[in-house]
Scaffold this motif. Structure first.
Motif, PDB file in Angstrom:
ATOM      1  N   LYS A   9      45.232  30.356  39.369  1.00 17.54           N
ATOM      2  CA  LYS A   9      45.165  31.769  39.990  1.00 17.54           C
ATOM      3  C   LYS A   9      43.619  31.421  40.977  1.00 17.54           C
ATOM      4  N   GLY A  11      42.957  33.773  44.062  1.00 15.80           N
ATOM      5  CA  GLY A  11      42.612  34.779  44.145  1.00 15.80           C
ATOM      6  C   GLY A  11      43.700  35.488  45.319  1.00 15.80           C
ATOM      7  N   MET A  12      43.476  36.505  45.839  1.00 15.82           N
ATOM      8  CA  MET A  12      43.774  37.193  46.756  1.00 15.82           C
ATOM      9  C   MET A  12      43.625  36.740  48.133  1.00 15.82           C
ATOM     10  N   THR A  13      44.593  36.934  49.544  1.00 13.19           N
ATOM     11  CA  THR A  13      44.281  36.640  50.844  1.00 13.19           C
ATOM     12  C   THR A  13      44.839  37.402  51.554  1.00 13.19           C
ATOM     13  N   GLN A  14      44.644  37.088  53.027  1.00 12.90           N
ATOM     14  CA  GLN A  14      46.006  37.416  53.556  1.00 12.90           C
ATOM     15  C   GLN A  14      46.641  36.186  54.773  1.00 12.90           C
ATOM     16  N   THR A  26      48.799  35.527  47.645  1.00 10.66           N
ATOM     17  CA  THR A  26      48.331  34.658  46.190  1.00 10.66           C
ATOM     18  C   THR A  26      48.205  33.309  46.114  1.00 10.66           C
ATOM     19  N   LEU A  28      47.134  29.974  45.101  1.00  6.99           N
ATOM     20  CA  LEU A  28      47.296  29.108  44.110  1.00  6.99           C
ATOM     21  C   LEU A  28      47.436  28.110  44.322  1.00  6.99           C
ATOM     22  N   ALA A 208      51.704  39.716  44.821  1.00  5.76           N
ATOM     23  CA  ALA A 208      50.530  38.855  43.613  1.00  5.76           C
ATOM     24  C   ALA A 208      51.510  38.431  43.147  1.00  5.76           C
ATOM     25  N   VAL A 209      50.372  37.717  41.914  1.00  2.29           N
ATOM     26  CA  VAL A 209      50.495  36.981  40.558  1.00  2.29           C
ATOM     27  C   VAL A 209      49.857  37.212  39.041  1.00  2.29           C
ATOM     28  N   LYS A 213      41.879  36.065  37.817  1.00  6.29           N
ATOM     29  CA  LYS A 213      41.346  34.343  38.683  1.00  6.29           C
ATOM     30  C   LYS A 213      41.322  33.785  37.279  1.00  6.29           C
TER      31      LYS A 213
END
Length: 227
Positions: A9, A11-14, A26, A28, A208-209, A213
């Protein structure tokens, strides 16, 4: 199940879709994984593919001037696993997992599995170890109600009654109580692959996963689609 891969993982973004709508994703790092063993019905009684992911150094043993053993890369791959990887003709790997695939016999030792096995719009199941929260009380862990917050209450965030004293004179198994929260295996199903970056082996998954991180995430094609 015909395809699966290991990932970490990021991280997250948009991102924005073509229609301009914003999608939380997320990121990956999916693969590249290598096949370290192919299990067959003749040899093992079932068909499966064992894959390795992420490089890891080999544990070395040297001696100091007094003849005592000294370990180099103490947490590296031991001699037994080193022989296993050498037999497959691949470098040492940090993670080794096994997938029971319907087309396991189509894989060969040393074959690479990359993020391009998945396509945009496909549904996947993601499995990882969730974030650990430590020891938590019943309110945070289980959503139980608090007591009165008034002056003379003396009962605010404690757990309430656990059971009657005379009958059954015990606490039933499974009773929700304070304890260790998080750090368990969690699977989120029917996540949508929004984008695939083949060049960098990245999967962008909607939503979300599980896990923090750098956590290891197992990605499989979904076992049940949305109705």
């Amino acid at each position: 199940m015909k395809k699966a891969i290991l990932a970490t993982k990021v991280g997250m973004t948009q991102i924005f879709n073509e229609d301009g709508s914003l999608v939380p994703v997320t990121v990956l790092q999916a693969g590249p994984c290598v096949v370290t063993q192919v299990k067959t019905i003749e040899n093992d009684g079932y068909e499966a593919v064992q894959v390795g992911f992420a490089e890891k150094k080999e544990r070395e043993i040297k001696k100091d001037k007094n003849g005592n053993k000294e370990y180099v890369h103490r947490h590296g791959v031991n001699k037994a696993m080193k022989g296993h990887f050498d037999k497959a003709g691949v470098s040492c790997k940090r993670y080794v997992r096994e997938f029971k695939l319907e087309n396991a016999t189509e894989y060969a030792l040393g074959q690479e599995i990359k993020a391009d096995i998945f396509a945009t719009g496909e549904k996947i199941d993601a499995t990882a170890i969730s974030k650990g929260k430590g020891f938590q009380g019943a309110i945070k862990r289980l959503g139980q109600h608090r007591g009165p917050m008034k002056h003379g209450s003396k009962f605010h965030r404690h757990q309430g009654s656990n059971g009657a004293c005379s009958s059954p004179s015990r606490v039933f198994k499974g009773k929700g109580m304070p304890g260790h929260m998080g750090h368990v295996k969690v699977t989120v199903q029917n996540l949508e692959v929004v984008r695939v970056d083949v060049e960098n082996n990245l999967l962008l998954v909607k939503g979300a996963v599980p896990g923090p991180k750098k956590a290891l995430v197992t990605i499989k094609e979904t076992v049940k689609a949305n109705a």
